[in-house]
Design a protein around this motif. Structure first.
Motif, PDB file in Angstrom:
ATOM      1  N   ARG A  14       0.834  -1.205   0.001  1.00 27.78           N
ATOM      2  CA  ARG A  14       0.321  -0.071   0.237  1.00 27.78           C
ATOM      3  C   ARG A  14       0.496   1.396   0.298  1.00 27.78           C
ATOM      4  O   ARG A  14       0.599   2.068  -0.619  1.00 27.78           O
ATOM      5  CB  ARG A  14      -0.865  -0.003   0.864  1.00 27.78           C
ATOM      6  N   ALA A  15       2.058   1.542   0.681  1.00 24.27           N
ATOM      7  CA  ALA A  15       2.706   2.356   1.467  1.00 24.27           C
ATOM      8  C   ALA A  15       3.106   2.472  -0.432  1.00 24.27           C
ATOM      9  O   ALA A  15       3.107   3.673  -0.868  1.00 24.27           O
ATOM     10  CB  ALA A  15       3.602   2.619   2.370  1.00 24.27           C
ATOM     11  N   LEU A  16       4.304   1.827  -0.649  1.00 23.34           N
ATOM     12  CA  LEU A  16       4.644   1.941  -2.213  1.00 23.34           C
ATOM     13  C   LEU A  16       4.284   2.307  -3.454  1.00 23.34           C
ATOM     14  O   LEU A  16       4.648   3.008  -4.469  1.00 23.34           O
ATOM     15  CB  LEU A  16       5.274   0.630  -2.831  1.00 23.34           C
ATOM     16  N   ALA A  17       2.313   1.346  -3.044  1.00 23.05           N
ATOM     17  CA  ALA A  17       1.262   1.951  -3.958  1.00 23.05           C
ATOM     18  C   ALA A  17       1.287   3.718  -4.032  1.00 23.05           C
ATOM     19  O   ALA A  17       0.919   4.411  -5.223  1.00 23.05           O
ATOM     20  CB  ALA A  17       0.477   1.046  -4.504  1.00 23.05           C
ATOM     21  N   ARG A  18       1.404   3.845  -2.879  1.00 23.54           N
ATOM     22  CA  ARG A  18       0.957   5.352  -2.564  1.00 23.54           C
ATOM     23  C   ARG A  18       2.444   6.222  -3.468  1.00 23.54           C
ATOM     24  O   ARG A  18       2.356   7.147  -3.737  1.00 23.54           O
ATOM     25  CB  ARG A  18       1.143   5.583  -1.243  1.00 23.54           C
ATOM     26  N   ALA A  19       3.666   5.736  -2.910  1.00 23.22           N
ATOM     27  CA  ALA A  19       4.824   6.487  -3.350  1.00 23.22           C
ATOM     28  C   ALA A  19       4.489   6.497  -4.879  1.00 23.22           C
ATOM     29  O   ALA A  19       4.984   7.693  -5.281  1.00 23.22           O
ATOM     30  CB  ALA A  19       5.366   6.131  -3.099  1.00 23.22           C
ATOM     31  N   MET A  20       3.703   6.067  -4.863  1.00 27.47           N
ATOM     32  CA  MET A  20       4.053   6.064  -6.557  1.00 27.47           C
ATOM     33  C   MET A  20       3.375   6.648  -7.448  1.00 27.47           C
ATOM     34  O   MET A  20       3.227   7.577  -7.978  1.00 27.47           O
ATOM     35  CB  MET A  20       3.791   4.160  -7.748  1.00 27.47           C
ATOM     36  N   ALA A  21       1.864   6.720  -6.748  1.00 30.07           N
ATOM     37  CA  ALA A  21       1.236   7.332  -7.542  1.00 30.07           C
ATOM     38  C   ALA A  21       1.349   9.372  -7.518  1.00 30.07           C
ATOM     39  O   ALA A  21       0.848  10.036  -8.239  1.00 30.07           O
ATOM     40  CB  ALA A  21      -0.333   7.213  -6.694  1.00 30.07           C
ATOM     41  N   ALA A  22       1.904   9.463  -6.012  1.00 38.01           N
ATOM     42  CA  ALA A  22       1.815  10.574  -5.972  1.00 38.01           C
ATOM     43  C   ALA A  22       2.955  10.979  -7.291  1.00 38.01           C
ATOM     44  O   ALA A  22       3.219  12.523  -7.247  1.00 38.01           O
ATOM     45  CB  ALA A  22       2.905  10.892  -3.940  1.00 38.01           C
ATOM     46  N   LYS A 179      14.688  -7.156   0.025  1.00 42.01           N
ATOM     47  CA  LYS A 179      14.671  -7.757   1.665  1.00 42.01           C
ATOM     48  C   LYS A 179      14.186  -6.622   2.559  1.00 42.01           C
ATOM     49  O   LYS A 179      15.015  -5.982   3.255  1.00 42.01           O
ATOM     50  CB  LYS A 179      16.553  -8.342   2.091  1.00 42.01           C
ATOM     51  N   PRO A 180      13.090  -6.683   4.084  1.00 41.79           N
ATOM     52  CA  PRO A 180      12.562  -6.031   5.016  1.00 41.79           C
ATOM     53  C   PRO A 180      12.792  -6.352   6.042  1.00 41.79           C
ATOM     54  O   PRO A 180      13.209  -8.592   5.912  1.00 41.79           O
ATOM     55  CB  PRO A 180      10.778  -5.799   4.574  1.00 41.79           C
ATOM     56  N   GLY A 181      13.594  -5.800   6.914  1.00 44.89           N
ATOM     57  CA  GLY A 181      14.011  -6.336   8.049  1.00 44.89           C
ATOM     58  C   GLY A 181      12.925  -6.541   9.042  1.00 44.89           C
ATOM     59  O   GLY A 181      11.899  -6.857   8.651  1.00 44.89           O
ATOM     60  N   PHE A 182      12.316  -6.144  10.411  1.00 42.54           N
ATOM     61  CA  PHE A 182      11.352  -6.006  10.745  1.00 42.54           C
ATOM     62  C   PHE A 182      10.270  -4.413  10.581  1.00 42.54           C
ATOM     63  O   PHE A 182      10.688  -3.308  11.131  1.00 42.54           O
ATOM     64  CB  PHE A 182      11.392  -6.188  12.359  1.00 42.54           C
ATOM     65  N   VAL A 203      10.388   2.597   4.182  1.00 40.12           N
ATOM     66  CA  VAL A 203      10.837   1.444   3.316  1.00 40.12           C
ATOM     67  C   VAL A 203       9.887   1.524   1.760  1.00 40.12           C
ATOM     68  O   VAL A 203      11.083   1.914   1.089  1.00 40.12           O
ATOM     69  CB  VAL A 203       9.978   0.270   3.405  1.00 40.12           C
ATOM     70  N   ALA A 204       8.651   1.963   1.866  1.00 42.31           N
ATOM     71  CA  ALA A 204       8.344   2.281   0.103  1.00 42.31           C
ATOM     72  C   ALA A 204       9.946   3.472   0.199  1.00 42.31           C
ATOM     73  O   ALA A 204       9.923   2.610  -1.255  1.00 42.31           O
ATOM     74  CB  ALA A 204       6.876   3.574   0.392  1.00 42.31           C
ATOM     75  N   ALA A 205       9.861   4.499   0.249  1.00 43.89           N
ATOM     76  CA  ALA A 205      10.979   5.490   0.076  1.00 43.89           C
ATOM     77  C   ALA A 205      12.251   4.962  -0.451  1.00 43.89           C
ATOM     78  O   ALA A 205      12.944   4.822  -1.584  1.00 43.89           O
ATOM     79  CB  ALA A 205      11.059   6.673   0.657  1.00 43.89           C
ATOM     80  N   THR A 206      12.557   4.077   0.654  1.00 45.83           N
ATOM     81  CA  THR A 206      13.581   2.706   0.073  1.00 45.83           C
ATOM     82  C   THR A 206      13.571   2.463  -1.367  1.00 45.83           C
ATOM     83  O   THR A 206      14.921   2.294  -2.436  1.00 45.83           O
ATOM     84  CB  THR A 206      14.220   2.446   0.916  1.00 45.83           C
ATOM     85  N   VAL A 207      12.326   0.791  -1.218  1.00 46.51           N
ATOM     86  CA  VAL A 207      12.016   0.222  -2.669  1.00 46.51           C
ATOM     87  C   VAL A 207      12.051   1.203  -3.630  1.00 46.51           C
ATOM     88  O   VAL A 207      12.427   0.557  -4.916  1.00 46.51           O
ATOM     89  CB  VAL A 207      11.092  -0.251  -2.523  1.00 46.51           C
ATOM     90  N   PRO A 221      14.434  -1.289   6.731  1.00 48.65           N
ATOM     91  CA  PRO A 221      15.199  -0.187   6.559  1.00 48.65           C
ATOM     92  C   PRO A 221      16.630  -0.763   6.484  1.00 48.65           C
ATOM     93  O   PRO A 221      16.976  -1.340   6.635  1.00 48.65           O
ATOM     94  CB  PRO A 221      15.082   0.755   7.909  1.00 48.65           C
ATOM     95  N   PRO A 222      17.435   0.102   6.037  1.00 49.18           N
ATOM     96  CA  PRO A 222      18.475  -0.085   5.188  1.00 49.18           C
ATOM     97  C   PRO A 222      19.734  -0.625   6.161  1.00 49.18           C
ATOM     98  O   PRO A 222      20.466  -0.945   5.438  1.00 49.18           O
ATOM     99  CB  PRO A 222      18.967   1.589   4.595  1.00 49.18           C
TER     100      PRO A 222
END
Ligand SMILES: Cc1cc2nc3c(=O)[nH]c(=O)nc-3n(C[C@H](O)[C@H](O)[C@H](O)COP(=O)(O)OP(=O)(O)OC[C@H]3O[C@@H](n4cnc5c(N)ncnc54)[C@H](O)[C@@H]3O)c2cc1C
Ligand SMILES: NC(=O)c1ccc[n+]([C@@H]2O[C@H](COP(=O)([O-])OP(=O)(O)OC[C@H]3O[C@@H](n4cnc5c(N)ncnc54)[C@H](OP(=O)(O)O)[C@@H]3O)[C@@H](O)[C@H]2O)c1
Lengths: 244, 437
Positions: A14-22, A179-182, A203-207, A221-222
């Motif tokens: 959801r977060a990644l798709a939102r970052a792309m939508a924005a 590879k997400p952590g927690f 995470v979304a911003a990083t990915v 996170p990195p």
């Protein structure tokens, strides 16, 4: 960018798709529940995505993969990237206690995800290339007590994604293995929180950066790159003692 | 060891949040929903004997938006911060904002929040068209000012006790620019303050005052009055205001840090701050100054804190505020956040807090004498015909609450119609409304 996302209804997807939508990417959503997909499509449209369509696609039903991706290609009028954040998780205790659930998790996270990626790979290569971004896990980095079973599926998935990148990068297919952590999502709600826990937005911003650059492996996170480096170096007798 | 859950005042009770994007699933059979936990007291906490409360923040999708009218429907966990991130660039802002952006739509409905604009735009509930709710018997129903009116009036300001709000349909305010044109003025005592506040309200849509409630005598209630409105497109800078990076309070302060002396020093300094002339203000600085410091509630120490907020009605006369402050200073209630606001007419919510008059809000670290101070203030407020704000309350006694809330029987009647078995409850409703745990 024209992107098909499997798993945009919740969590990091959801977060990644939102970052792309924005930033105005064109999105097409794949997932299990059409009503949920429609609502997430509305949300993404309000945030700037152009005309968000959707089609059914279930990691546990491989027959849905080809039609789902075909619908995405048609609706988007092309395809630059395919993102898979969908995945199933259960605790080691739950998986040990319930072989049926274990079967589902292995099936969705390994067999289903790889079959889906194979379908996406063919379609992207047929178009001359693109990006395939798939969420694996740090759980696949090392055999560890709390994630013996889930981690095994993710380890297999990570190995496949690495090989895919080696095999097809020259032909134009960039594979991004996340590879997400927690990360605090409903998948981890209620679990004890380790240090370095992250949020889906970060995470979304990083990915998104990794997708744009075609980075083959990204920890999010990195800081988890460092954490896993240490864990990979721990000798077996230590891993046998520790709880993580 | 059982985990503790608390409101913003950090006074914990055993409890656990059930988190999911899927509110329809997790609200089935649940006793209470909670948003971002920015209510200070026990309104978002489970009743004794229950651990689980639904937490809504993952349910945060925008489901419909009409740019022509500004009408929006969204899931109840959407935060004000996210709402503004999406819609301020498009020229929209919430019609009513509390003093923090870390609140959810569900929490804004349940507390029927008010803000610096109460005299001009009323409470949040006045801008709501529809609520989609899961009610006690498990059904999902829609209500609004013209549909299931009783349920709607009891839910707006009803502190989550009538059902779980799943979706909120309301109208955003159109703004000419994302910047504020504001000005500040030093006012030397409480009487002048109230006159100035009422005067400012005639021409300014947003007003708020900070008062030094430790100074006494002729300087009692001295403070700073802030007025503001949205800057016009001509006045505003071209750049879009970037969200400032907040600082964070990394640990819980020791109790001694907030002595009476340090509060007095802070207040004296704050009063003398350079005011800056009339000019353009960053919207975050104007609306959400406290959000610049994350976890600021940790400065009040291990025992936590409470906010006492009451409204003193116009009918009590202009002296009511002075009487209130005199009592407060005589009891030694030290506070460096004492906020005074102009309240317009009462909202439609059956337990909605504001009514015509002024509201005073002050933070107090919990001490041995906190209960006694709150009791004394409550007796004063009852005598003035005022009431306290449930979203802030931790210490009010049920008999005091009943005395200040003649609307309570009507609220309880409607509640019982929708929840005859008394399934929905909170720590607060057990403390104040006589619910059985
Ligand atoms: C710094 C600061 C400044 C503030 N300034 C103001 C102000 O100016 N004006 C003002 O009015 N308030 C103010 N508040 C209080 C705050 O706006 C309210 O307490 C608001 O209700 C908090 O929203 P929340 O999402 O955190 O809800 P919570 O605190 O989690 O819950 C508050 C109440 O809402 C109920 N609730 C939450 N979600 C739902 C739902 N989906 N369905 C049913 N019930 C629900 C809960 O049961 C509870 O009774 C301030 C708070 C802080 C910390
Ligand atoms: N959270 C973490 O800490 C963490 C850590 C390491 C790795 N990961 C991995 O990161 C990915 C995303 O995790 P998350 O925490 O964001 O998960 P999440 O919040 O649980 O979201 C999972 C998403 O996957 C979808 N999904 C689940 N099963 C599916 C299926 N069979 N077919 C199609 N879609 C399905 C869900 O859709 P529905 O709406 O239909 O449910 C949902 O959109 C997962 O692969 C997970 O294994 C997570």
């Amino acid at each position: 960018m024209k992107v098909a996302v499997l798993g945009a209804t919740k969590g990091m997807g959801r977060a990644l798709a939102r970052a792309m939508a924005a930033r105005g990417d064109a999105l097409f959503l794949l997932g299990r529940d059409p009503a949920e997909l429609a609502k997430s499509g509305q949300d993404l449209a309000a945030r700037g995505a152009k005309g968000v369509g959707h089609a059914p696609c279930d990691l546990e039903t491989p027959e849905t993969f080809a039609p789902g991706l075909a619908a995405a290609e048609t609706a988007l009028g092309g395809l630059d990237a395919v993102v898979v954040t969908a995945g199933l998780f259960a605790t080691q205790d739950a998986l040990e206690a319930d072989p049926r659930l274990l079967g589902r998790v292995l099936d969705a996270d390994f067999t289903g995800t790889i079959l889906f990626c194979e379908e996406a790979r063919k379609r992207l290569l047929a178009r001359g290339g693109g990006t395939l971004c798939v969420f694996s896990s740090v759980a696949g980095e090392r055999g560890r007590k709390p994630v013996a079973l889930y981690g095994a599926a993710k380890a297999g998935l990570s190995t496949y994604l690495e090989a895919l990148d080696h095999r097809y990068r020259e032909a134009g297919l960039k594979t991004v293995c996340v590879k997400p952590g927690f990360v605090r999502t409903s998948m981890t709600a209620g679990l004890p929180e380790p240090p370095f826990a992250g949020d889906p937005e970060g995470v979304a911003a990083t990915v998104l950066r990794a997708i744009d650059r075609g980075t083959p492996v990204v920890y999010a996170p990195p800081i988890w790159a460092l954490v896993m480096l240490v864990i990979r170096l721990l000798p077996r007798f230590v891993m046998r003692k520790v709880k993580f | 060891m059982t985990k503790l859950l608390s409101g913003w005042g950090r006074i914990g009770v055993p409890g656990r949040e059930i988190l999911s994007e899927d509110l329809e699933r997790i609200t089935k059979g649940a006793v209470l929903s909670r948003g971002l936990g920015r209510s200070y007291g026990d309104s978002s906490l489970p009743p004794p004997g229950t651990l689980d409360v639904v937490a809504t923040p993952l349910a945060d999708r925008i489901l419909a938006f009409d740019p022509a009218s500004g009408r929006i429907r969204a899931e109840a966990g959407l935060s004000l911060r996210e709402l503004h991130r999406v819609f301020m660039p498009q020229g929209f802002f919430t019609p009513v904002s509390p003093g923090t952006k870390f609140v959810t739509l569900g929490g804004m409905v349940a507390a029927d929040v008010h803000g610096k604009s109460h005299h001009s735009t009323g409470c949040f509930g006045g801008h709501v068209h529809r609520l989609k709710m899961r009610v006690a018997d498990g059904r999902i129903v829609e209500c609004g000012p013209d549909l299931e009116t009783d349920l709607f009036r009891a839910t707006v300001g009803g502190m989550g006790l009538t059902g779980h709000v799943l979706e909120v349909d309301f109208t955003l305010a159109r703004i000419p620019s994302p910047w504020i044109l504001g000005e500040g003025e030093r006012i030397h005592d409480i009487d002048a303050f109230i006159l100035a506040l009422k005067e400012a309200g005639k021409t300014w849509p947003f007003t708020v005052g900070w008062i030094d409630c430790l100074s006494s005598g002729s300087a009692m209630g001295r403070g700073i009055l802030t007025r503001g409105r949205w800057a016009t497109a001509d006045e505003a800078p071209d750049a879009f205001p970037r969200e400032p990076r907040p600082l964070t309070v990394p640990f819980v302060f020791p109790e001694a840090a907030l002595s009476r002396a340090s509060v007095r020093a802070f207040n004296a300094l704050y009063y003398r701050q350079p005011l800056g002339r009339r000019g353009i203000r960053h919207p975050d600085q104007f609306w959400y100054p406290l959000d610049q410091i994350l976890h600021w509630n940790r400065i009040y120490g291990r025992r936590g804190f409470t906010q006492y907020q009451c409204v003193l009605p116009e009918s009590a006369g202009i002296d009511a505020a002075r009487r209130f402050l005199e009592l407060l200073t005589s009891k030694g209630g030290a506070s460096f956040l004492c906020v005074i606001k102009d309240c317009g007419p009462e909202g439609q919510g059956l337990l909605s807090f504001p009514k015509r008059g002024i509201s005073i809000a002050l933070d107090m670290a919990v001490r041995d004498d906190t209960q006694a101070i709150v009791d004394a203030l409550n007796e004063r407020v009852i005598a003035e015909g005022g009431r306290v704000y449930l979203a802030k309350d931790t210490f009010t006694r049920p008999e005091h609450f009943r005395a200040m809330e003649p609307r309570l029987p009507e609220f309880q009647r409607i509640r019982r119609l929708w929840d005859p078995e008394g399934r929905l409850k909170s720590a607060q409703s057990v403390r104040l409304f006589g619910d059985k745990p």
